[in-house]
Design an enzyme around this catalytic site. Structure first.
Site, mmCIF file in Angstrom:
data_model
loop_
_atom_site.group_PDB
_atom_site.id
_atom_site.type_symbol
_atom_site.label_atom_id
_atom_site.label_comp_id
_atom_site.label_asym_id
_atom_site.label_seq_id
_atom_site.Cartn_x
_atom_site.Cartn_y
_atom_site.Cartn_z
ATOM 1 N N ASP A 47 0.834 -1.203 0.000
ATOM 2 C CA ASP A 47 0.000 0.000 0.000
ATOM 3 C C ASP A 47 0.870 1.254 0.000
ATOM 4 O O ASP A 47 0.549 2.259 -0.646
ATOM 5 C CB ASP A 47 -0.916 0.016 1.231
ATOM 6 N N ASP A 49 3.914 1.666 -1.291
ATOM 7 C CA ASP A 49 4.472 1.923 -2.624
ATOM 8 C C ASP A 49 3.405 2.472 -3.567
ATOM 9 O O ASP A 49 3.671 3.368 -4.373
ATOM 10 C CB ASP A 49 5.075 0.636 -3.212
ATOM 11 N N ASP A 51 0.737 4.220 -2.777
ATOM 12 C CA ASP A 51 0.446 5.611 -2.404
ATOM 13 C C ASP A 51 1.537 6.562 -2.898
ATOM 14 O O ASP A 51 1.259 7.668 -3.371
ATOM 15 C CB ASP A 51 0.292 5.734 -0.889
ATOM 16 N N SER A 96 -36.432 -5.387 -16.454
ATOM 17 C CA SER A 96 -36.397 -6.031 -15.140
ATOM 18 C C SER A 96 -36.720 -7.509 -15.294
ATOM 19 O O SER A 96 -37.339 -7.921 -16.275
ATOM 20 C CB SER A 96 -37.412 -5.380 -14.201
ATOM 21 N N LYS A 124 -28.621 -12.232 -6.025
ATOM 22 C CA LYS A 124 -29.247 -10.984 -6.487
ATOM 23 C C LYS A 124 -28.803 -9.866 -5.545
ATOM 24 O O LYS A 124 -29.304 -9.735 -4.436
ATOM 25 C CB LYS A 124 -30.769 -11.115 -6.495
ATOM 26 N N ARG A 145 -30.329 3.148 -14.043
ATOM 27 C CA ARG A 145 -31.454 2.476 -14.704
ATOM 28 C C ARG A 145 -32.569 3.466 -15.048
ATOM 29 O O ARG A 145 -33.144 3.422 -16.125
ATOM 30 C CB ARG A 145 -32.024 1.377 -13.806
ATOM 31 N N GLU A 182 -24.306 -3.998 -10.607
ATOM 32 C CA GLU A 182 -24.949 -3.461 -9.405
ATOM 33 C C GLU A 182 -23.883 -2.786 -8.553
ATOM 34 O O GLU A 182 -22.841 -3.379 -8.260
ATOM 35 C CB GLU A 182 -25.593 -4.609 -8.621
#
Length: 678
Positions: A47, A49, A51, A96, A124, A145, A182
């Site tokens: 992390d 490196d 950053d 849908s 779902k 949507r 989603e």
């Protein structure tokens, strides 16, 4: 290259062309590391490196803005605050799925296909549906949507989501590709966000879905960038001819994953219905332990050619189905019952509950609907009760458990006076609804009436939200609609959390609303039972506010969509001297109501002059589009079926309106015949 190799290059002495190449290479490297970390969960650098390299890229681009890479990790930090969202049409309709609620119904779906099939199974996700468009492999734009026909363009916000690819991970991308998925917030991130919101803004989100949806609709993408949203892809929409479509749904999902998208790690390929049942059983039991909320399971025919053979309805594909989990029910205790006052004075009892988790949400309040329901269910303060919540439905108390009732449990009685203004509470015609008689003198009714007045379908003062209305009423700065137009800059900036820019935005929004249509104005003044469609019918019939004010009961009931109760409410409204005073004061401050313009419609033998009701969903038309089309040829489009109705235009999944039309002998027109008549 490694992080150390990037750091070792003396970029400050590079020639311009070399510097641009270095910046592009660094941006591509960081995009790849972001993909490994956020999508595959397999980071290969620390992390720290990452950053440092990210900060290096920022510094280089700040010093050399002409070399800023397109669709790089820099776009994930957010940009300028937007004034609003552009509405754009979907290239392919976002439909849908049909729902089933039991294994028996799921079996019926499976058997109706009449083929020996495999089903691709997946959770779902309970989040916000999104479409992301790519041109030649690069992020182009993202759309919500919306109504399935058109949605809001939220590109800047979606770009900030760490696991959304800004470039497709392929050397041969299609010219155009729309990926659908989603956007969610996992359970732990939701709890952390709510802790922050409670501490810094004194408010929280009701559930992870609301948090995800609310975040994506924020105008400041820098705020969105700080929220740990995640995209799970589930398929594609529009694609150009050069896209090579896989042979199966399962292979399509693997392809999306190879492009850089995150897919569910709980996908499964069921070879028969027994395996479907096993998957259902497994996921039902694992649901509570998942990192994110799901509200059901999705089953799709795996073979793509077979999908095409099975086809679509206007609502969605016939080759896929959504299984919805049953509503979750838990036990709680009624600590108290309070009474809330609505816009029309309706008194609604609300149970204050011992906090309990229901359907992924901590519930401490639940509606009791009305006093008759309380008596029917025999609910008392102190009772143990069953609380139910399904999806976004308001939690409700299903029943009491009298076997556990304590001796000091208190029966619930309807108060005789309003809990807010102390006016008398009346029950007209022995109905279930009791109402406060305080009207504009009741602060609760005043607040709700003003919220309605500024709402999108009324005066559409979009910068004057519900919380600000509450602040203004509490500070005695507004009481009647006209007071809104008397607000000034000093009054607004004197309120908590109202900076100069926000205050000016509110004033600009108020000014913009000063020329409403007559239909909007009728809807805004809030006559009981008069909705948007009725307001439109009244405006078109009377043509001016003056004529509407003088309306007689006998004339009103002759108008389509206006029944006797509504006609009585209109007459009563104009007989109230306070209502007349409020409207006159509103007009006196310079509001210019736009009367409807009489338009010469194109003549159509089938529809001109006819009263038409639309019901169901349509493959080739949006509801709004069809309504406008019918109006343009002289039809009167109303919302309810009556003896005055000439015809009902019926799409898929039509409900009670079709039944009533058949009972009354009203002509029914199906979509297949509609095009010929138009």
């Amino acid at each position: 290259m490694t992080p150390n190799e990037f750091f070792s290059i003396k970029y400050h002495i590079l020639a311009k062309a070399e510097l641009k190449a270095y910046i592009d290479k660094l941006a591509d490297y960081l995009s790849q590391q972001s993909y490994l970390y956020h999508t595959l969960d397999k980071p290969i650098i620390s992390d720290s490196d990452y950053d440092k390299l990210f900060r290096l890229l920022q510094d280089l681009v700040n010093d050399n803005p002409q070399f800023k890479p397109i669709n790089s990790v820099l776009d994930r930090v957010g940009g300028e605050v937007l004034a609003g969202f552009e509405t754009i049409k979907h290239k392919k309709k976002m439909t849908s799925l049909a729902n089933v609620f039991s294994l028996e119904e799921l079996r019926d779906f499976y058997d109706k296909i009449e083929y020996d099939i495999e089903l691709e199974c997946e959770p779902k996700m309970d989040g916000l549906a999104i479409s992301i468009f790519y041109k030649n492999g690069k992020f182009d734009y993202a759309v919500t949507r919306g109504d399935g026909i058109q949605g809001e363009k939220v590109s800047e916000n979606v770009k900030t989501i760490r696991n959304v690819p800004l470039k497709l991970n392929t050397s041969n991308p299609p010219e155009e590709l729309e990926v659908r998925g989603e956007i969610i917030l996992d359970k732990q991130s939701f709890l952390s966000l709510n802790e922050y919101m409670q501490t810094h803004e004194n408010k929280t989100f009701a559930n992870p879905r609301n948090a995800a949806a609310g975040s994506i609709r924020m105008l400041d993408s820098k705020v969105v960038a700080k929220r740990p949203l995640k995209l799970y892809s589930y398929g594609i929409g529009y694609f150009s001819k050069d896209f090579v479509y896989p042979e199966t749904q399962f292979e399509l999902m693997q392809l999306l994953q190879s492009f850089g998208f995150t897919i569910s790690d709980n996908m499964f390929l069921a070879k028969n219905f027994s395996e479907v049942e096993e998957y259902h059983h497994k996921m039902s039991h694992q649901r509570a332990d998942l990192a994110y909320d799901i509200d059901g399971l999705v089953f799709k025919v795996n073979n793509i050619k077979l999908q095409d053979t099975i086809g679509y309805t206007a609502r969605g594909p016939k080759w896929a189905i959504a299984y919805k989990f049953p509503a979750e029910e838990v036990e709680s205790e009624v600590l108290n019952v309070e009474f809330q006052v609505g816009r029309t004075g309706a008194i609604t009892p609300v149970a204050r509950l011992k906090p309990v988790a229901v359907g992924g949400v901590i519930v401490s309040n639940a509606t009791l609907h009305n006093i008759n329901e309380i008596k029917r269910k025999d609910i008392r303060v102190g009772d143990r009760v069953i609380v139910r919540r399904a999806g976004d439905v308001i939690p409700e108390v299903v029943k009491s458990l009298p076997q556990y009732r304590k001796s000091d449990a208190q029966m619930v009685e309807m108060p005789t006076n309003c809990p807010v203004c102390d006016s008398k509470i009346e029950n007209v015609n022995d109905q279930a609804i009791y109402r406060c008689t305080g009207g504009w003198h009741c602060q609760a009714q005043t607040t709700e009436r003003l919220k309605h007045f500024v709402s999108r379908k009324a005066m559409d003062i979009d910068k004057l939200g519900a919380k600000l209305i509450e602040q203004l009423v509490a500070a005695n700065l507004i009481k009647y609609p006209a007071d809104i137009y008397k607000l000034n800059f000093e009054q607004l900036t004197g309120l908590e959390r109202m900076a100069a820019k926000s205050s000016q935005n509110v004033l600009d929004s108020i000014t913009k609303s000063k020329e409403p249509s007559l239909a909007r104005f009728i809807f805004a003044i809030g006559i009981k039972d008069i909705g948007e469609v009725s307001s439109d019918a009244l405006a078109n019939h009377f043509g001016s506010l003056e004529s509407f004010r003088d309306a007689k009961f006998e004339e009103l009931i002759e108008i389509n969509d206006i029944g006797e109760i509504m006609a009585n409410n209109i007459v009563s409204f104009w007989h109230d001297s306070l209502n007349i005073k409020i409207v006159e004061e509103f007009l006196a401050i310079g509001i210019k109501i736009q009367n409807p313009v009489k338009v010469e419609h194109a003549y159509n033998e089938s529809f001109t002059g006819k009263t038409v009701v639309i019901t169901g969903s349509f493959e080739n038309y949006g509801r709004t589009e069809l309504t406008q089309l019918l109006k343009s040829i002289g039809a009167k489009v109303t919302s309810s079926v009556s003896k005055k109705t000439d015809m009902v235009i019926c799409g898929d999944n039509a409900g009670s309106k079709l039944t009533k039309a058949q009972e009354l002998g009203v002509e029914v027109i199906l979509e297949d015949n509609l095009k010929d008549l138009l």
